[in-house]
Design a protein around this motif. Structure first.
Motif, PDB file in Angstrom:
ATOM      1  N   THR A 244       0.840  -1.196   0.000  1.00  0.00           N
ATOM      2  CA  THR A 244       0.000   0.000   0.000  1.00  0.00           C
ATOM      3  C   THR A 244       0.876   1.247   0.000  1.00  0.00           C
ATOM      4  O   THR A 244       1.831   1.349   0.752  1.00  0.00           O
ATOM      5  CB  THR A 244      -0.915   0.030   1.243  1.00  0.00           C
ATOM      6  OG1 THR A 244      -0.103   0.013   2.408  1.00  0.00           O
ATOM      7  CG2 THR A 244      -1.845  -1.165   1.247  1.00  0.00           C
ATOM      8  N   ILE A 245       0.547   2.166  -0.859  1.00  0.00           N
ATOM      9  CA  ILE A 245       1.243   3.450  -0.905  1.00  0.00           C
ATOM     10  C   ILE A 245       0.326   4.484  -0.264  1.00  0.00           C
ATOM     11  O   ILE A 245      -0.770   4.727  -0.755  1.00  0.00           O
ATOM     12  CB  ILE A 245       1.562   3.844  -2.348  1.00  0.00           C
ATOM     13  CG1 ILE A 245       2.391   2.746  -3.005  1.00  0.00           C
ATOM     14  CG2 ILE A 245       2.295   5.169  -2.393  1.00  0.00           C
ATOM     15  CD1 ILE A 245       2.701   3.006  -4.454  1.00  0.00           C
ATOM     16  N   PRO A 246       0.732   5.087   0.864  1.00  0.00           N
ATOM     17  CA  PRO A 246      -0.159   5.997   1.581  1.00  0.00           C
ATOM     18  C   PRO A 246      -0.480   7.255   0.775  1.00  0.00           C
ATOM     19  O   PRO A 246      -0.099   7.395  -0.373  1.00  0.00           O
ATOM     20  CB  PRO A 246       0.649   6.327   2.840  1.00  0.00           C
ATOM     21  CG  PRO A 246       1.621   5.206   2.969  1.00  0.00           C
ATOM     22  CD  PRO A 246       1.965   4.809   1.579  1.00  0.00           C
ATOM     23  N   ASN A 247      -1.176   8.157   1.432  1.00  0.00           N
ATOM     24  CA  ASN A 247      -1.779   9.284   0.743  1.00  0.00           C
ATOM     25  C   ASN A 247      -0.829  10.461   0.590  1.00  0.00           C
ATOM     26  O   ASN A 247       0.159  10.604   1.315  1.00  0.00           O
ATOM     27  CB  ASN A 247      -3.024   9.743   1.494  1.00  0.00           C
ATOM     28  CG  ASN A 247      -4.051   8.636   1.594  1.00  0.00           C
ATOM     29  OD1 ASN A 247      -4.102   7.765   0.745  1.00  0.00           O
ATOM     30  ND2 ASN A 247      -4.854   8.668   2.636  1.00  0.00           N
ATOM     31  N   LEU A 248      -1.176  11.330  -0.367  1.00  0.00           N
ATOM     32  CA  LEU A 248      -0.491  12.598  -0.561  1.00  0.00           C
ATOM     33  C   LEU A 248      -1.405  13.718  -0.090  1.00  0.00           C
ATOM     34  O   LEU A 248      -2.622  13.626  -0.208  1.00  0.00           O
ATOM     35  CB  LEU A 248      -0.149  12.802  -2.040  1.00  0.00           C
ATOM     36  CG  LEU A 248       0.716  11.742  -2.723  1.00  0.00           C
ATOM     37  CD1 LEU A 248       0.860  12.072  -4.198  1.00  0.00           C
ATOM     38  CD2 LEU A 248       2.076  11.650  -2.079  1.00  0.00           C
ATOM     39  N   TYR A 249      -0.794  14.794   0.418  1.00  0.00           N
ATOM     40  CA  TYR A 249      -1.562  15.943   0.879  1.00  0.00           C
ATOM     41  C   TYR A 249      -1.050  17.188   0.164  1.00  0.00           C
ATOM     42  O   TYR A 249       0.145  17.508   0.229  1.00  0.00           O
ATOM     43  CB  TYR A 249      -1.431  16.118   2.388  1.00  0.00           C
ATOM     44  CG  TYR A 249      -2.024  14.998   3.190  1.00  0.00           C
ATOM     45  CD1 TYR A 249      -3.344  15.043   3.621  1.00  0.00           C
ATOM     46  CD2 TYR A 249      -1.256  13.880   3.524  1.00  0.00           C
ATOM     47  CE1 TYR A 249      -3.888  14.009   4.364  1.00  0.00           C
ATOM     48  CE2 TYR A 249      -1.802  12.834   4.265  1.00  0.00           C
ATOM     49  CZ  TYR A 249      -3.115  12.911   4.668  1.00  0.00           C
ATOM     50  OH  TYR A 249      -3.657  11.876   5.398  1.00  0.00           O
ATOM     51  N   PHE A 250      -1.956  17.893  -0.518  1.00  0.00           N
ATOM     52  CA  PHE A 250      -1.602  19.112  -1.225  1.00  0.00           C
ATOM     53  C   PHE A 250      -2.030  20.302  -0.381  1.00  0.00           C
ATOM     54  O   PHE A 250      -3.228  20.516  -0.168  1.00  0.00           O
ATOM     55  CB  PHE A 250      -2.282  19.142  -2.601  1.00  0.00           C
ATOM     56  CG  PHE A 250      -1.803  18.070  -3.531  1.00  0.00           C
ATOM     57  CD1 PHE A 250      -0.747  18.301  -4.384  1.00  0.00           C
ATOM     58  CD2 PHE A 250      -2.404  16.812  -3.534  1.00  0.00           C
ATOM     59  CE1 PHE A 250      -0.298  17.322  -5.246  1.00  0.00           C
ATOM     60  CE2 PHE A 250      -1.960  15.824  -4.385  1.00  0.00           C
ATOM     61  CZ  PHE A 250      -0.900  16.081  -5.243  1.00  0.00           C
ATOM     62  N   THR A 251      -1.069  21.091   0.075  1.00  0.00           N
ATOM     63  CA  THR A 251      -1.350  22.210   0.967  1.00  0.00           C
ATOM     64  C   THR A 251      -0.609  23.456   0.492  1.00  0.00           C
ATOM     65  O   THR A 251       0.225  23.397  -0.409  1.00  0.00           O
ATOM     66  CB  THR A 251      -0.920  21.886   2.416  1.00  0.00           C
ATOM     67  OG1 THR A 251       0.514  21.974   2.495  1.00  0.00           O
ATOM     68  CG2 THR A 251      -1.351  20.498   2.816  1.00  0.00           C
ATOM     69  N   ASN A 252      -0.920  24.584   1.154  1.00  0.00           N
ATOM     70  CA  ASN A 252      -0.207  25.819   0.831  1.00  0.00           C
ATOM     71  C   ASN A 252       1.193  25.851   1.430  1.00  0.00           C
ATOM     72  O   ASN A 252       1.934  26.814   1.242  1.00  0.00           O
ATOM     73  CB  ASN A 252      -1.010  27.036   1.310  1.00  0.00           C
ATOM     74  CG  ASN A 252      -1.279  26.974   2.802  1.00  0.00           C
ATOM     75  OD1 ASN A 252      -0.877  26.041   3.498  1.00  0.00           O
ATOM     76  ND2 ASN A 252      -1.982  27.978   3.297  1.00  0.00           N
ATOM     77  N   ARG A 253       1.549  24.822   2.169  1.00  0.00           N
ATOM     78  CA  ARG A 253       2.911  24.681   2.697  1.00  0.00           C
ATOM     79  C   ARG A 253       3.692  23.618   1.934  1.00  0.00           C
ATOM     80  O   ARG A 253       4.738  23.165   2.392  1.00  0.00           O
ATOM     81  CB  ARG A 253       2.867  24.342   4.189  1.00  0.00           C
ATOM     82  CG  ARG A 253       2.202  25.432   5.020  1.00  0.00           C
ATOM     83  CD  ARG A 253       2.134  25.076   6.472  1.00  0.00           C
ATOM     84  NE  ARG A 253       1.399  26.087   7.231  1.00  0.00           N
ATOM     85  CZ  ARG A 253       1.137  25.992   8.527  1.00  0.00           C
ATOM     86  NH1 ARG A 253       1.538  24.931   9.211  1.00  0.00           N
ATOM     87  NH2 ARG A 253       0.463  26.952   9.143  1.00  0.00           N
ATOM     88  N   GLY A 254       3.170  23.214   0.794  1.00  0.00           N
ATOM     89  CA  GLY A 254       3.852  22.239  -0.027  1.00  0.00           C
ATOM     90  C   GLY A 254       3.090  20.925  -0.100  1.00  0.00           C
ATOM     91  O   GLY A 254       1.952  20.815   0.357  1.00  0.00           O
ATOM     92  N   ILE A 255       3.720  19.944  -0.675  1.00  0.00           N
ATOM     93  CA  ILE A 255       3.138  18.611  -0.810  1.00  0.00           C
ATOM     94  C   ILE A 255       3.756  17.703   0.245  1.00  0.00           C
ATOM     95  O   ILE A 255       4.978  17.576   0.337  1.00  0.00           O
ATOM     96  CB  ILE A 255       3.381  18.042  -2.215  1.00  0.00           C
ATOM     97  CG1 ILE A 255       2.680  18.906  -3.265  1.00  0.00           C
ATOM     98  CG2 ILE A 255       2.887  16.609  -2.315  1.00  0.00           C
ATOM     99  CD1 ILE A 255       2.920  18.444  -4.683  1.00  0.00           C
ATOM    100  N   TYR A 256       2.905  17.085   1.029  1.00  0.00           N
ATOM    101  CA  TYR A 256       3.354  16.119   2.032  1.00  0.00           C
ATOM    102  C   TYR A 256       3.144  14.718   1.473  1.00  0.00           C
ATOM    103  O   TYR A 256       2.057  14.382   1.001  1.00  0.00           O
ATOM    104  CB  TYR A 256       2.582  16.289   3.336  1.00  0.00           C
ATOM    105  CG  TYR A 256       2.961  17.525   4.111  1.00  0.00           C
ATOM    106  CD1 TYR A 256       3.867  17.468   5.162  1.00  0.00           C
ATOM    107  CD2 TYR A 256       2.413  18.768   3.788  1.00  0.00           C
ATOM    108  CE1 TYR A 256       4.218  18.601   5.870  1.00  0.00           C
ATOM    109  CE2 TYR A 256       2.761  19.909   4.485  1.00  0.00           C
ATOM    110  CZ  TYR A 256       3.654  19.810   5.530  1.00  0.00           C
ATOM    111  OH  TYR A 256       4.005  20.947   6.219  1.00  0.00           O
TER     112      TYR A 256
END
Length: 304
Positions: A161-173
């Motif tokens: 399983t490849i966990p999730n990505l988070y797109f934010t105004n502080r960059g991509i987590y």
């Protein structure tokens, strides 16, 4: 001497020598003046400052760095960051440039016009303005508390399983890979796959030259370069884990963060360079004469 002066070529060389001598003389004079003025203020004209503490921070580094480190280490950090942007930019720009170059040659009106608009717009807008534009888009994304989440958990059948990505105004987590014992085997499998793919390519080329038989070099190479590391991953007990980003009290914690500044520089340079690569690809294809194209069709080669 008079004969040399009357010779146009000799006179030209003489003038160039005098011009260079004057230039170096002026540079030497200004250098002496700068060194003298610095000495009056108690400053040295050398590179000893590279060993002094930098005193400034760099927010994204590939190696350990603190404000107490030297200017020389800060220079190394900057060079590594530049190399990273260049490496990733080359990959993205090459892929996009090839795709848009082919799209512009398409007989489909919509596809061709989309590629044309992209290429003509990007090529004629200064790259600095594009960097600022991309940066403005990134920093205006959502706050980490309301981060846009992209799920990549699609490989449950293989227990991978490849966990999730988070797109934010502080960059991509994104998840940070953790290499445990046995991960070296995956690297060795990758290197072995690359070596075998190269050897098979040489062998296939030799067979084709001698007998005319064509082997599927591309697919065999893909299978070796990708298949062997995947096989090594499972045989070694799946030694790569992921540190997943999680929403904390005020920000996302853990994982790996790609900062907005890096994203803006990477994407803008990639998009800008891709437009020029697309034109190179298009002109290279159009440079093939119609006679060669007809000859290829006569031999039974497909248009692709």
């Amino acid at each position: 001497m008079i004969t040399l002066w009357r010779n146009k070529q000799a006179r030209s060389v003489l003038f160039q020598i005098l011009a260079l001598a004057g230039l170096f003389g002026a540079l030497a004079y200004f250098g002496i003046q700068v060194a003298h003025n610095l000495a009056l203020q108690g400053l040295d004209f050398n590179f000893a400052f590279l060993n002094f503490p930098a005193g400034y921070d760099i927010n994204q580094t590939l190696i350990a760095y603190t404000t107490a480190d030297t200017h020389l280490r800060a220079l190394g950090v900057g060079l590594l960051n530049t190399a990273l942007v260049a490496f990733l930019g080359i990959i993205v720009a090459t892929i996009l440039g090839f795709v848009f170059g082919i799209m512009r040659l398409s007989k489909n009106f919509l596809i061709s016009r989309i590629a044309t608009i992209y290429i003509e717009f990007v090529r004629n807008v200064p790259v600095l303005l594009q960097i600022l534009l991309v940066y403005g888009v990134v920093v205006n994304m959502t706050h980490p508390k309301h981060a846009a989440e992209l799920s990549l958990n699609i490989l449950y059948l293989f227990d991978l399983t490849i966990p999730n990505l988070y797109f934010t105004n502080r960059g991509i987590y994104m998840p940070k890979p953790l290499f445990e014992d046995g991960s070296d085997l995956i690297l060795l499998a990758l290197l072995l796959g690359m070596a075998l793919a190269w050897l098979f390519r040489r062998y296939a080329k030799k067979v084709q030259a001698e007998t005319g038989k064509i082997y599927p070099v591309f697919w065999v190479g893909v299978g070796l370069i990708i298949g062997l590391p995947i096989l090594a991953y499972f045989l070694s007990g799946q030694p790569i884990a992921f540190d997943n980003p999680k929403l904390g009290k005020f920000n996302l914690e853990g994982g790996m963060n790609i900062l907005p500044e890096f994203l803006a520089l990477w994407l803008a340079l990639s998009l800008y360079t891709a437009a020029f690569i697309a034109e190179i690809v298009r002109s290279g294809i159009l440079a093939v004469s119609h006679g060669q194209t007809e000859a290829a069709h006569a031999l039974g080669l497909r248009p692709n």
